[in-house]
Design an enzyme around this catalytic site. Structure first.
Site, PDB file in Angstrom:
ATOM      1  N   TRP A 120       0.769  -1.207   0.042  1.00 54.35           N
ATOM      2  CA  TRP A 120      -0.150   0.017   0.000  1.00 54.35           C
ATOM      3  C   TRP A 120       0.907   1.306  -0.119  1.00 54.35           C
ATOM      4  CZ3 TRP A 120      -4.563  -1.506  -1.836  1.00 54.35           C
ATOM      5  CH2 TRP A 120      -4.834  -2.414  -1.622  1.00 54.35           C
ATOM      6  N   ASP A 151      -1.884   6.516   6.280  1.00 54.81           N
ATOM      7  CA  ASP A 151      -2.849   5.551   5.893  1.00 54.81           C
ATOM      8  C   ASP A 151      -3.286   4.516   7.123  1.00 54.81           C
ATOM      9  OD1 ASP A 151      -4.454   3.455   4.916  1.00 54.81           O
ATOM     10  OD2 ASP A 151      -2.932   2.908   3.190  1.00 54.81           O
ATOM     11  N   LYS A 156     -12.142  -1.926   6.316  1.00 56.44           N
ATOM     12  CA  LYS A 156     -11.457  -2.842   7.160  1.00 56.44           C
ATOM     13  C   LYS A 156     -12.110  -2.878   8.676  1.00 56.44           C
ATOM     14  CE  LYS A 156      -8.950  -3.333   3.638  1.00 56.44           C
ATOM     15  NZ  LYS A 156      -7.804  -2.439   3.136  1.00 56.44           N
TER      16      LYS A 156
HETATM   17  C1  LIG Z   1      -7.271  -2.065   2.097  1.00 60.86           C
HETATM   18  C2  LIG Z   1      -6.327  -1.018   2.031  1.00 60.86           C
HETATM   19  C3  LIG Z   1      -6.105   0.162   1.116  1.00 60.86           C
HETATM   20  C4  LIG Z   1      -6.886   0.220  -0.268  1.00 60.86           C
HETATM   21  O1  LIG Z   1      -8.254   0.542   0.145  1.00 60.86           O
HETATM   22  P1  LIG Z   1      -9.471   0.613  -0.846  1.00 60.86           P
HETATM   23  O2  LIG Z   1     -10.369   1.268  -0.295  1.00 60.86           O
HETATM   24  O3  LIG Z   1      -9.755  -0.516  -1.649  1.00 60.86           O
HETATM   25  O4  LIG Z   1      -8.726   1.716  -2.024  1.00 60.86           O
HETATM   26  C5  LIG Z   1      -5.064   0.992   1.063  1.00 60.86           C
HETATM   27  N1  LIG Z   1      -4.380   0.983   2.423  1.00 60.86           N
HETATM   28  C6  LIG Z   1      -4.501  -0.094   3.314  1.00 60.86           C
HETATM   29  C7  LIG Z   1      -3.420  -0.147   4.327  1.00 60.86           C
HETATM   30  C8  LIG Z   1      -5.182  -0.948   3.148  1.00 60.86           C
HETATM   31  O5  LIG Z   1      -5.390  -2.026   4.120  1.00 60.86           O
END
Ligand SMILES: *Cc1c(COP(=O)(O)O)cnc(C)c1O
Length: 361
Positions: free
Chosen positions: A103, A172, A196
């Site tokens: 990511w 993030d 998540k």
């Molecule tokens: C799942 C995830 C993403 C991507 O998320 P989307 O909503 O599918 O764009 C980005 N960063 C992390 C740490 C993730 O676990």
């Protein structure tokens, strides 16, 4: 009703059962409106109450001051990879990133595509991202320092966040948002894809420190400007109403049923400990993340060979435990144990793991 599985999916992932039940019970007639919340206007009083309550609860749970805006932006966490460098770069100042996995790598790429002066301050790519980097020097001339608090795929997590002095941190937090309390003050911006830990997929929650809005350039598209979302309470256009509604209920569950993020963290630590302790005692299962970098949210492990891993995942599903296959880029197994996955799921998993080892080990 059919039997619900113990859900170890990485994302979209398990949501608290009381939240799903509340959605179900109110679905056809939301608060006497005679319609479902996803049929109501986003300009209605019903929806206004939903989004405002979600914002208030977020601020209360995290102890955020009025210097933060809470925004809902469509496009998931991945759109944030692009919006951050586009909106928050100070002219002629580099943008700094720490690379701890897939990511982070994607976030870096989006800044590079835009021709930003990207510096990768630290990286754990040398060892296939199995650890969190420790010794690195922070640059004082950076626009911001971006990192990923929990690496969903590799199963690593920052136990303590990097210190960046006057440079705003950007994080993030997609896969550990609302799993533990933290001090938001060093952060200029925090974002999390909802799917998540806080709701359905398709949107990100963004916490933006208000002074960061001064950086937003005029000459970028309206829908890609943070100021558009901040000025209109995330409703410049039609927002993802169902995501916001579900998130509101998850936040209510966190506040009123769990009792806040401190308690949530205590429960998450206890859950992860049971699973890691079992893996550490076994010669059959092997954890893949460095011990001091282990994630409390995504527990990654291997079995002696790939054939056994495949059978493990298949047989676990037959026993009512889903989502244990590792990410397709990595193989192996992964148990994602977000807020909504309770201790009884962990205990069932450990029991199955012990039984499988006895039979196959
Ligand atoms: C799942 C995830 C993403 C991507 O998320 P989307 O909503 O599918 O764009 C980005 N960063 C992390 C740490 C993730 O676990």
């Amino acid at each position: 009703m059919g039997k619900r599985i113990y859900n170890f999916n990485a994302g979209p992932a398990a949501l608290p059962l009381p939240v799903l039940e509340e959605i179900r019970d109110n679905f056809l007639d939301y608060k006497g409106s005679g319609m479902s919340i996803i049929e109501a206007s986003h300009r209605s009083k019903w929806f206004d109450d939903v989004i405002n309550d979600a914002v208030d609860r977020t601020k209360r749970l995290l102890g955020l001051g009025d210097n933060f805006d809470v925004l809902f932006i469509q496009g998931g966490a991945s759109l944030q990879f692009c919006m951050i460098p586009m909106n928050l770069t100070i002219e002629d100042k580099p943008v700094d990133y720490i690379n701890t996995g897939t990511w982070s790598t994607k976030a870096i790429k989006e800044a590079q595509i835009q021709g930003k002066d990207v510096r990768v301050l630290a990286s754990s790519e040398d060892k296939d991202f199995y650890y969190i980097p420790k010794d690195f020097q922070v640059n004082e001339d950076a626009s911001y320092l971006h990192f990923t608090s929990n690496n969903t795929i590799k199963g690593t997590q920052w136990a303590k966040f990097p210190e960046s002095g006057d440079v705003p941190l950007i994080c993030d937090m997609s896969s550990d948002f609302m799993s533990r309390p933290f001090d938001a003050n060093p952060f200029g911006m925090i974002y999390a894809g909802a799917q998540k830990n806080i709701g359905p997929s398709g949107s990100a929650m963004v916490l933006l420190r208000k002074d960061m809005l001064d950086r937003v350039p005029d000459n970028i598209p309206t829908m890609l400007k943070y100021s558009t979302f901040a000025e209109k309470n995330s409703m410049f256009n039609t927002p993802s109403c169902f995501v916001i509604y579900t998130t509101q209920l998850v936040l209510k569950w966190l506040e009123e049923t769990i009792g806040g993020l401190k308690e949530m963290e205590r429960m998450n630590k206890e859950k992860a400990k049971v699973l890691y302790d079992f893996i550490d005692r076994s010669d059959f299962y092997r954890g893949t993340a460095a011990n001091d970098s282990r994630s409390l949210m995504n527990v990654t492990f291997r079995l002696p060979d790939e054939d056994l891993e495949k059978r493990f995942v298949d047989e676990a599903l037959k026993e009512g435990m889903g989502g244990l296959k590792g990410h397709r880029s990595l193989g192996g197994c992964r148990a994602s144990i977000y807020n909504a996955t309770g201790m009884e799921a962990i205990k069932a998993l450990v029991e199955f793991m012990a039984e499988f080892e006895k039979r196959e080990g």
